[in-house]
Design a protein around this motif. Structure first.
Motif, PDB file in Angstrom:
ATOM      1  N   ALA A 164       0.843  -1.212   0.000  1.00 22.27           N
ATOM      2  CA  ALA A 164       0.000   0.000   0.000  1.00 22.27           C
ATOM      3  C   ALA A 164       0.877   1.261   0.000  1.00 22.27           C
ATOM      4  O   ALA A 164       0.588   2.240  -0.695  1.00 22.27           O
ATOM      5  N   ILE A 165       1.958   1.213   0.763  1.00 19.26           N
ATOM      6  CA  ILE A 165       2.882   2.363   0.826  1.00 19.26           C
ATOM      7  C   ILE A 165       3.485   2.619  -0.552  1.00 19.26           C
ATOM      8  O   ILE A 165       3.538   3.746  -1.049  1.00 19.26           O
ATOM      9  N   ARG A 166       3.893   1.532  -1.173  1.00 21.28           N
ATOM     10  CA  ARG A 166       4.515   1.636  -2.502  1.00 21.28           C
ATOM     11  C   ARG A 166       3.507   2.201  -3.509  1.00 21.28           C
ATOM     12  O   ARG A 166       3.824   3.114  -4.281  1.00 21.28           O
ATOM     13  N   ALA A 167       2.292   1.646  -3.466  1.00 21.79           N
ATOM     14  CA  ALA A 167       1.272   2.063  -4.447  1.00 21.79           C
ATOM     15  C   ALA A 167       0.901   3.540  -4.256  1.00 21.79           C
ATOM     16  O   ALA A 167       0.819   4.302  -5.226  1.00 21.79           O
ATOM     17  N   ASP A 168       0.718   3.954  -2.992  1.00 19.56           N
ATOM     18  CA  ASP A 168       0.385   5.364  -2.725  1.00 19.56           C
ATOM     19  C   ASP A 168       1.512   6.278  -3.207  1.00 19.56           C
ATOM     20  O   ASP A 168       1.260   7.333  -3.796  1.00 19.56           O
ATOM     21  N   SER A 169       2.734   5.867  -2.940  1.00 21.35           N
ATOM     22  CA  SER A 169       3.874   6.715  -3.323  1.00 21.35           C
ATOM     23  C   SER A 169       3.965   6.814  -4.841  1.00 21.35           C
ATOM     24  O   SER A 169       4.182   7.899  -5.383  1.00 21.35           O
ATOM     25  N   GLN A 170       3.792   5.667  -5.526  1.00 21.53           N
ATOM     26  CA  GLN A 170       3.860   5.679  -7.001  1.00 21.53           C
ATOM     27  C   GLN A 170       2.780   6.590  -7.578  1.00 21.53           C
ATOM     28  O   GLN A 170       3.031   7.368  -8.489  1.00 21.53           O
ATOM     29  N   ARG A 171       1.583   6.444  -7.032  1.00 17.60           N
ATOM     30  CA  ARG A 171       0.467   7.272  -7.505  1.00 17.60           C
ATOM     31  C   ARG A 171       0.791   8.763  -7.291  1.00 17.60           C
ATOM     32  O   ARG A 171       0.601   9.590  -8.179  1.00 17.60           O
ATOM     33  N   PHE A 172       1.329   9.062  -6.112  1.00 18.00           N
ATOM     34  CA  PHE A 172       1.646  10.459  -5.780  1.00 18.00           C
ATOM     35  C   PHE A 172       2.717  11.005  -6.736  1.00 18.00           C
ATOM     36  O   PHE A 172       2.562  12.092  -7.302  1.00 18.00           O
ATOM     37  N   PHE A 173       3.781  10.229  -6.933  1.00 17.96           N
ATOM     38  CA  PHE A 173       4.875  10.709  -7.790  1.00 17.96           C
ATOM     39  C   PHE A 173       4.403  10.897  -9.236  1.00 17.96           C
ATOM     40  O   PHE A 173       4.795  11.843  -9.911  1.00 17.96           O
ATOM     41  N   LYS A 174       3.564   9.972  -9.679  1.00 21.89           N
ATOM     42  CA  LYS A 174       3.067  10.046 -11.056  1.00 21.89           C
ATOM     43  C   LYS A 174       2.260  11.346 -11.249  1.00 21.89           C
ATOM     44  O   LYS A 174       2.470  12.093 -12.200  1.00 21.89           O
ATOM     45  N   ALA A 175       1.380  11.615 -10.286  1.00 16.88           N
ATOM     46  CA  ALA A 175       0.563  12.829 -10.372  1.00 16.88           C
ATOM     47  C   ALA A 175       1.446  14.072 -10.270  1.00 16.88           C
ATOM     48  O   ALA A 175       1.271  15.055 -10.995  1.00 16.88           O
ATOM     49  N   MET A 176       2.424  14.012  -9.389  1.00 20.94           N
ATOM     50  CA  MET A 176       3.324  15.165  -9.196  1.00 20.94           C
ATOM     51  C   MET A 176       4.093  15.451 -10.483  1.00 20.94           C
ATOM     52  O   MET A 176       4.204  16.608 -10.909  1.00 20.94           O
ATOM     53  N   GLN A 177       4.597  14.389 -11.096  1.00 21.68           N
ATOM     54  CA  GLN A 177       5.383  14.604 -12.307  1.00 21.68           C
ATOM     55  C   GLN A 177       4.520  15.056 -13.488  1.00 21.68           C
ATOM     56  O   GLN A 177       5.003  15.744 -14.378  1.00 21.68           O
TER      57      GLN A 177
END
Ligand code: FAD
Ligand code: DLZ
Ligand code: SF4
Length: 510
Positions: A492-505
């Motif tokens: 869940a931590i990995r998925a949330d972080s990936q989602r966040f980074f993708k949106a940020m980028q």
């Protein structure tokens, strides 16, 4: 006859390049594109430096010295320091050029090659406005496995006999931080920061900055920094009289709408030469002896100047030029757009960026716990983070900015300056601020779309850097906690972080 070049951060009569000044020497000061744009400094920072330079020049003229001052919009302005030294030598033949060592390595390296370019010798002198010379620091560092600030600071206390009593520290302890760092309290009546009235010189500079640097970051107005030595002394005295008392208590506290808190706001004056660090220390110590401020506040304040400020400068000159390229954690992500716009849903980031944009200032804990912590957790590239910090703050010069960014916040130097990365989750930001109450994210939620990004990014950072940080004795506790997490939780931590980074980028509003 000598040509004495004074840079924009050398505005002290005691600068070594002026030490043997005679009436027929020529002093050169110039506002040049090279220095104003090597990074695109905050508009307020340029206005501050130019106005302080012009006021210092006035003072030198009043004292009867020969001065050549080249303004930014002079049609003959070559745009570079070397160009202006050359032009001055063409008009006024001098037997040598004298300069105090600049505060940044790039400029020192350039000046060291001037001798090949100019018809006269170039003499570079030590900058003795600091309390520890680069040689003394190198000697202190020699043979030590770890360069911890605390030990350096104790030696500086002894050397300058500051807050000492019969050979030991006053009160029996070197450091009173255990009494400091209280969370923000409601109903604090935080005093206003010092505010000068812009005079005709400053007004002219403000118009010039507006006209020539429209695309630089930051709000130019309102402008109320001190720009003369007398004003800087007044700002220092105001801090001592009104805010020093509570400096320690609220050193690490952040309150929405209170950008200045109980800090001194004098770094910009010390760093450009309007104030000498020792006079700031002495006035604070005198306040303690008068009974006007408690020991925890005075010691804490003095430690920042006698300890941290001298220590980071020592590290900079000890480790440059390699220090600049350090990236021990291989952080590669680009700086997100919201560091410029403040357009993010993370309220803590929005507040700190907006205040930086308005004031060319953020206090230490905003720079460290919010803006820096995010840069660390998100794995932002040190070059981009360094450039940002160097241009947004009115007190920023590379000698002090770089060790704080690469060493203190990013751990890019692999632990030379800090014994472990300064990583903190949302609950710590909540403890030390009132930002979370009006945030769209919840600091108590660990995963999912409403979770505070600092929460999952924190654990993603720990997991991502397992290979590099697990062996750090001060990180053992974190890795034990990580090891205890279920596979599902880690996923869940990995998925949330990936989602966040993708949106940020993708430049979506995160
Ligand atoms: P106060 O909180 O009142 O502290 C008193 C003085 O102590 C400061 O004026 C400063 O001269 C000195 N001081 C405190 N902490 C440090 C430190 N860590 N390193 C060096 N001196 C210190 N300071 C700069 O002067 N220029 C910078 O470019 C700069 N960049 C920073 C970047 C990051 C990521 C961090 C975490 C800190 C940075 N600092 C920098 C240190 C510190 O944040 C500022 O000196 C301080 O916020 C300036 O505000 P003040 O004068 O109100 O300081
Ligand atoms: C920061 C600055 C700016 C904005 N402009 C000038 C300038 O036009 N002329 C000058 O002499 N110095 C300026 N400075 C300060 C220099 O950048 C500083 O001296 C170097 O970075 C070395 O510390
Ligand atoms: Fe910052 Fe998280 Fe608090 Fe929002 S909840 S203000 S993002 S720490």
């Amino acid at each position: 006859m000598k040509l004495r070049l004074i840079l924009g951060d050398q505005l002290s009569l005691s600068t070594s390049s002026l030490s043997d000044l005679s009436q027929d020497d020529l002093i050169l000061m110039c506002e040049v594109r090279q220095e104003a744009t090597y990074v695109k400094h905050h508009k307020k920072k340029i206005a501050f430096v130019f106005s302080a330079m012009r006021h210092f020049a006035e003072d030198l003229r009043r004292r009867g010295f020969n001065l050549r001052y080249v303004v930014y919009d002079d049609p003959e302005n070559s745009g570079s320091l070397l160009g202006e030294v050359r032009a001055a030598l063409d008009l006024h033949p001098c037997e040598e050029v004298v300069v105090t060592n600049p505060g940044e390595h790039r400029l020192l390296a350039e000046m060291q090659s001037w001798a090949d370019e100019l018809p006269v010798p170039v003499v570079l002198r030590d900058d003795d406005r600091f309390l520890c010379s680069t040689e003394d620091f190198a000697q202190w560092a020699d043979g030590r496995k770890q360069l911890r600030m605390e030990y350096f600071y104790r030696e500086m206390r002894r050397k300058y006999s500051v807050l000492m009593d019969a050979g030991g520290p006053i009160g029996g302890q070197w450091n009173y931080d255990a009494e400091n760092r209280k969370p923000p309290a409601g109903g604090l009546d935080v005093p206003e920061t010092y505010k000068s009235d812009p005079d005709a010189i400053t007004q002219e500079v403000l118009a010039l900055v507006e006209a020539h640097f429209p695309d630089h970051f930051g709000d130019l107005l309102p402008f109320h920094f001190a720009v003369t030595r007398d004003q800087a002394l007044a700002a220092l005295d105001e801090f001592i009289a009104r805010r020093l008392r509570l400096f320690g208590d609220y050193q690490d506290a952040m309150i929405q709408g209170e950008p200045w808190m109980y800090h001194s706001h004098i770094a910009l004056y010390m760093n450009c030469g309007l104030l000498h660090p020792l006079e700031c220390i002495e006035r604070a110590e005198a306040a303690y002896h008068r009974g006007d401020a408690p020991l925890n506040a005075v010691e804490g304040f003095i430690r920042q100047i006698l300890g941290w400020r001298e220590y980071v400068r020592g590290i900079y000159w000890l480790k440059m030029p390699d220090y600049k390229g350090a990236n021990a954690l291989n952080a590669e992500r680009a700086l997100p757009e919201f560091y410029w716009s403040g357009d993010t849903q993370m309220n803590c980031m929005r507040q700190c960026i907006t205040e930086t944009k308005q004031n060319a200032y953020a206090h230490h804990i905003q720079r460290l716990m919010v803006l820096g912590n995010f840069a660390l957790l998100a794995g932002l590239h040190p070059d981009e983070v360094n450039e940002w910090y160097l241009l947004v703050y009115a007190d920023a010069y590379e000698w002090v900015e770089l060790p704080n960014v690469s060493g203190m916040i990013l751990f890019a130097d692999g632990g030379l300056l800090a014994s472990k990365p300064y990583a903190a989750s949302g609950s710590y930001i909540n403890k030390m601020s009132d930002y979370c109450g009006s945030c769209r994210y919840k600091h108590t939620v660990k995963n999912g779309p409403t979770a505070c990004p600092f929460n999952y990014l924190y654990w993603d950072f720990v997991a991502r850097n397992d290979g590099k940080l697990r062996g750090n004795p001060r990180m053992g506790f974190m890795y034990k906690s990580l090891d205890r997490m279920s596979g599902e939780k880690r996923q869940a931590i990995r998925a949330d972080s990936q989602r966040f980074f993708k949106a940020m980028q993708a430049n979506e509003k995160v």
